[in-house]
Design a protein around this motif. Structure first.
Motif, PDB file in Angstrom:
ATOM      1  N   TYR A  54      35.520  38.996  32.236  1.00 41.43           N
ATOM      2  CA  TYR A  54      36.226  40.154  31.698  1.00 41.43           C
ATOM      3  C   TYR A  54      35.965  41.355  32.610  1.00 41.43           C
ATOM      4  N   PRO A  55      36.995  41.821  33.332  1.00 38.60           N
ATOM      5  CA  PRO A  55      36.778  42.829  34.377  1.00 38.60           C
ATOM      6  C   PRO A  55      36.277  44.180  33.875  1.00 38.60           C
ATOM      7  N   THR A  56      36.584  44.539  32.633  1.00 40.99           N
ATOM      8  CA  THR A  56      36.176  45.858  32.132  1.00 40.99           C
ATOM      9  C   THR A  56      34.800  45.835  31.464  1.00 40.99           C
ATOM     10  N   LEU A  57      34.192  44.661  31.378  1.00 44.42           N
ATOM     11  CA  LEU A  57      32.827  44.559  30.869  1.00 44.42           C
ATOM     12  C   LEU A  57      31.850  44.525  32.035  1.00 44.42           C
ATOM     13  N   THR A  58      30.612  44.891  31.774  1.00 51.89           N
ATOM     14  CA  THR A  58      29.595  44.822  32.813  1.00 51.89           C
ATOM     15  C   THR A  58      29.181  43.374  33.041  1.00 51.89           C
ATOM     16  N   ALA A  59      28.438  43.156  34.119  1.00 53.03           N
ATOM     17  CA  ALA A  59      27.928  41.815  34.400  1.00 53.03           C
ATOM     18  C   ALA A  59      27.061  41.326  33.244  1.00 53.03           C
ATOM     19  N   LEU A  98      20.548  41.863  39.861  1.00 55.19           N
ATOM     20  CA  LEU A  98      19.942  42.545  38.719  1.00 55.19           C
ATOM     21  C   LEU A  98      20.199  44.046  38.743  1.00 55.19           C
ATOM     22  N   LYS A  99      20.184  44.654  39.918  1.00 55.98           N
ATOM     23  CA  LYS A  99      20.399  46.099  39.992  1.00 55.98           C
ATOM     24  C   LYS A  99      21.852  46.485  39.718  1.00 55.98           C
ATOM     25  N   PHE A 100      22.738  45.497  39.686  1.00 54.11           N
ATOM     26  CA  PHE A 100      24.151  45.745  39.366  1.00 54.11           C
ATOM     27  C   PHE A 100      24.508  45.260  37.962  1.00 54.11           C
ATOM     28  N   ALA A 101      23.493  44.916  37.172  1.00 59.09           N
ATOM     29  CA  ALA A 101      23.719  44.277  35.876  1.00 59.09           C
ATOM     30  C   ALA A 101      24.598  45.100  34.949  1.00 59.09           C
ATOM     31  N   ASP A 102      24.512  46.431  35.044  1.00 55.02           N
ATOM     32  CA  ASP A 102      25.241  47.287  34.114  1.00 55.02           C
ATOM     33  C   ASP A 102      26.446  47.967  34.762  1.00 55.02           C
ATOM     34  N   LYS A 103      26.918  47.369  35.867  1.00 53.50           N
ATOM     35  CA  LYS A 103      28.153  47.806  36.501  1.00 53.50           C
ATOM     36  C   LYS A 103      29.300  46.923  36.031  1.00 53.50           C
ATOM     37  N   LYS A 104      30.493  47.485  35.914  1.00 61.35           N
ATOM     38  CA  LYS A 104      31.645  46.710  35.474  1.00 61.35           C
ATOM     39  C   LYS A 104      32.074  45.710  36.549  1.00 61.35           C
ATOM     40  N   ILE A 105      32.534  44.563  36.088  1.00 63.61           N
ATOM     41  CA  ILE A 105      32.918  43.481  36.988  1.00 63.61           C
ATOM     42  C   ILE A 105      34.019  43.903  37.948  1.00 63.61           C
ATOM     43  N   ASP A 106      34.926  44.766  37.502  1.00 58.29           N
ATOM     44  CA  ASP A 106      36.040  45.135  38.389  1.00 58.29           C
ATOM     45  C   ASP A 106      35.608  46.006  39.561  1.00 58.29           C
ATOM     46  N   PHE A 139      33.004  44.904  41.429  1.00 57.12           N
ATOM     47  CA  PHE A 139      32.241  43.943  42.233  1.00 57.12           C
ATOM     48  C   PHE A 139      33.075  43.400  43.389  1.00 57.12           C
ATOM     49  N   SER A 140      32.391  43.012  44.456  1.00 55.55           N
ATOM     50  CA  SER A 140      33.035  42.297  45.555  1.00 55.55           C
ATOM     51  C   SER A 140      33.319  40.858  45.133  1.00 55.55           C
ATOM     52  N   GLY A 141      34.093  40.146  45.965  1.00 54.26           N
ATOM     53  CA  GLY A 141      34.408  38.759  45.657  1.00 54.26           C
ATOM     54  C   GLY A 141      33.174  37.883  45.561  1.00 54.26           C
TER      55      GLY A 141
END
Length: 249
Positions: A91-96, A128-136, A138-140
């Motif tokens: 889900y792109p609008t949710l975080t990792a 882990l340091k990107f855990a609370d960033k949204k999936i959209d 993120f890189s491929g």
């Protein structure tokens, strides 16, 4: 050695298709293997994996996973398998973290166990340091790693992987393969499809080369190379068995 997957005379013909996608296909996969199913486009790989995961019904034939047939034990089979599709199932609008907690809960994980598995997996794959960033954002390669974690949080007995390293850089690919090797050492049987033949040669314990819905050869990478005239690597074996005609149409 005990077979964890037994496939007997499996066939699949799509409506209006002239040829069978799978044609009297039989195969046993031993527990604990990393088993590669390799073939050109249209060989039947995705059809096979889709049937084994319960996404498609075969035209005829049967299969069991860990001794269970899908017709009578679909729910029990789904609890012991993991699926990592080629397309991102996120889900792109949710975080990792939110994505992984959601998918983990679907497999029955909860509470501190779920949180620990999410954190440990993110940490191992450098996310882990990107855990609370949204999936959209993120890189491929980052999405590919999250996609992998989502399919294995419940530590499945059997894991189906469809092109798990497609479109990622060398660093992400190495991290993914290392993570999968650790999972395999813990007892997970892996069924893997890929077009990266050098990767398959190093990663897989056994391989089946399929084309036109049939198995053309199977064995360890070393056996297949040694049994094919003038073959230096798995790519030579692949070309020798499936030919040089283009298959991307």
């Amino acid at each position: 050695m005990q077979s964890i997957i037994e496939i007997k005379n499996l066939t699949k013909k799509y409506r209006d298709a002239e040829m069978y996608a799978l044609d009297d296909f039989s195969l046993d996969i031993i527990e604990g293997e990393v088993f590669g199913v390799l073939g050109p486009n249209g060989a039947g790989k995705t059809t096979l994996i889709s049937i084994l995961c319960g996404l498609l019904k075969p035209t005829s034939g049967s299969f069991t996973i860990d001794g269970l047939n899908y017709h009578d034990n679909a729910f029990d089979i789904k609890k012991i398998i993991g699926v990592v599709p080629q397309e991102y199932a996120l889900y792109p609008t949710l975080t990792a973290r939110e994505n992984l907690q959601y998918f983990g809960s679907m497999y029955g994980l909860k509470g501190s166990d779920l949180k620990e598995k999410v954190s440990n997996s993110l940490d191992f794959l450098g996310l882990l340091k990107f855990a609370d960033k949204k999936i959209d954002t993120f890189s491929g390669g980052m999405k590919r790693r999250i996609n992998l974690i989502a399919g294995i949080l419940h530590e499945p007995k059997v894991l189906f992987l469809d092109e798990p390293t497609v479109g990622v850089d060398v660093h992400s690919k190495n991290a993914i393969i290392e993570y999968l090797q650790q999972l395999n050492k813990k007892g997970t049987t892996i069924i893997y499809t890929s077009h990266h033949l050098s990767e398959a040669q190093d990663f897989c314990t056994h391989i089946a080369i399929v084309d036109r819905g049939k198995i053309y050869a199977k064995g360890t990478p070393g056996q297949l190379i040694s049994e094919t005239e003038n073959a230096q690597n798995l790519e030579d074996v692949f070309i020798s068995l499936t030919g040089t005609a283009l298959r991307d149409a």
